[in-house]
Scaffold this motif. Structure first.
Motif, mmCIF file in Angstrom:
data_model
loop_
_atom_site.group_PDB
_atom_site.id
_atom_site.type_symbol
_atom_site.label_atom_id
_atom_site.label_comp_id
_atom_site.label_asym_id
_atom_site.label_seq_id
_atom_site.Cartn_x
_atom_site.Cartn_y
_atom_site.Cartn_z
ATOM 1 N N GLY A 82 -4.488 -14.741 14.274
ATOM 2 C CA GLY A 82 -4.290 -14.616 12.935
ATOM 3 C C GLY A 82 -4.640 -13.109 12.444
ATOM 4 O O GLY A 82 -5.780 -12.775 12.879
ATOM 5 N N LEU A 83 -4.003 -12.433 11.430
ATOM 6 C CA LEU A 83 -4.186 -11.077 11.020
ATOM 7 C C LEU A 83 -4.945 -11.695 9.587
ATOM 8 O O LEU A 83 -4.057 -12.142 8.726
ATOM 9 N N ALA A 84 -6.144 -11.195 9.361
ATOM 10 C CA ALA A 84 -6.842 -11.143 7.953
ATOM 11 C C ALA A 84 -6.318 -9.873 7.611
ATOM 12 O O ALA A 84 -6.827 -8.740 8.101
ATOM 13 N N VAL A 85 -5.805 -9.629 6.270
ATOM 14 C CA VAL A 85 -5.395 -8.274 5.766
ATOM 15 C C VAL A 85 -6.432 -8.248 4.405
ATOM 16 O O VAL A 85 -6.452 -9.013 3.473
ATOM 17 N N PHE A 86 -7.128 -7.220 4.262
ATOM 18 C CA PHE A 86 -7.996 -6.786 3.319
ATOM 19 C C PHE A 86 -7.390 -5.604 2.425
ATOM 20 O O PHE A 86 -6.767 -4.940 2.784
ATOM 21 N N LYS A 87 -8.202 -5.745 1.181
ATOM 22 C CA LYS A 87 -7.626 -4.255 0.382
ATOM 23 C C LYS A 87 -8.212 -3.136 1.203
ATOM 24 O O LYS A 87 -9.220 -3.287 1.473
ATOM 25 N N ASP A 88 -7.598 -2.257 0.748
ATOM 26 C CA ASP A 88 -7.964 -0.740 1.174
ATOM 27 C C ASP A 88 -9.128 -0.306 0.710
ATOM 28 O O ASP A 88 -9.237 -0.345 -0.452
#
Length: 156
Positions: free
Chosen positions: A150-156
Motif C-alpha cells: 500500500g502506498l501512503a501519500v502525504f502532503k508535500d
C-alpha cells in the motif's frame, strides 16, 4: 520533521507486529451470487448449491478466490486510519498471494495485518508492506495469505 518522516519513523517501530485485526464478515450465498454476476464467473461450484453439495468435497458452494481477495479492502477499513498529514492511500499490489482453504458459503472471515516493511519512495510517498492473513472462523488454515503493498501519500 515532515509528516512523511514522522509516519515512517513511527511505522518502523511497528515492523514485525500485528497492526490490525478486522471485524468478521459473513460470506453468504447472496454475496457469492452477486460477485459471480459482477465478474461473469458463473462456475457451478460457486452458484449451484445442490450440484456443489452432490459433486464436490465441500458439501456446498464455495466463494470465488477473488471474492475473498476483494474483501481485503473492507478489512483494511476496519484496521487503518489515515496517518497525520496523509492525504490518501493507494493499493499498490500484492506479492506471494495464495488461496489456502476454500471459503464455504456461510463462512465468516476476518483479516489480520502484520507490518513487514516500510520504505520512503520519494518526498511524499511511503510504501507499506503488510502480511495479510484472511482467516475463516473455526478453521485452522487461513483462506488466503498475501503480502499487500500500500502506498501512503502525504502532503508535500
Amino acid at each position: 520533521m515532515s509528516a512523511l518522516k514522522e509516519a515512517l519513523a513511527h511505522s518502523e517501530t511497528l515492523i514485525g507486529t500485528e497492526v490490525g485485526v478486522s471485524d468478521w464478515i459473513t460470506v453468504d450465498q447472496e454475496m457469492i451470487d452477486q460477485f459471480a454476476k459482477t465478474t461473469h464467473d458463473m462456475q457451478w461450484i460457486h452458484i449451484d448449491p445442490e450440484r456443489a453439495a452432490a459433486e464436490t468435497p465441500f458439501g456446498g458452494t464455495i466463494a470465488h478466490g477473488f471474492l475473498t481477495l476483494s474483501l481485503a479492502s473492507r478489512f483494511a477499513y476496519d484496521c487503518f486510519n489515515m496517518m497525520p498529514g496523509q492525504v490518501m492511500g493507494i493499493n499498490y499490489g500484492m506479492n506471494k498471494l495464495r488461496f489456502l482453504t476454500p471459503v464455504k458459503a456461510g463462512s465468516r472471515l476476518r483479516g489480520r495485518f502484520t507490518l513487514q516493511k516500510v520504505t520512503a519512495r520519494n518526498a511524499t510517498d511511503m510504501l507499506r508492506e503488510n502480511l495479510l492473513t484472511i482467516e475463516i472462523e473455526g478453521v485452522e488454515t487461513p483462506a488466503m495469505v498475501a503480502e499487500w503493498l500500500g502506498l501512503a501519500v502525504f502532503k508535500d
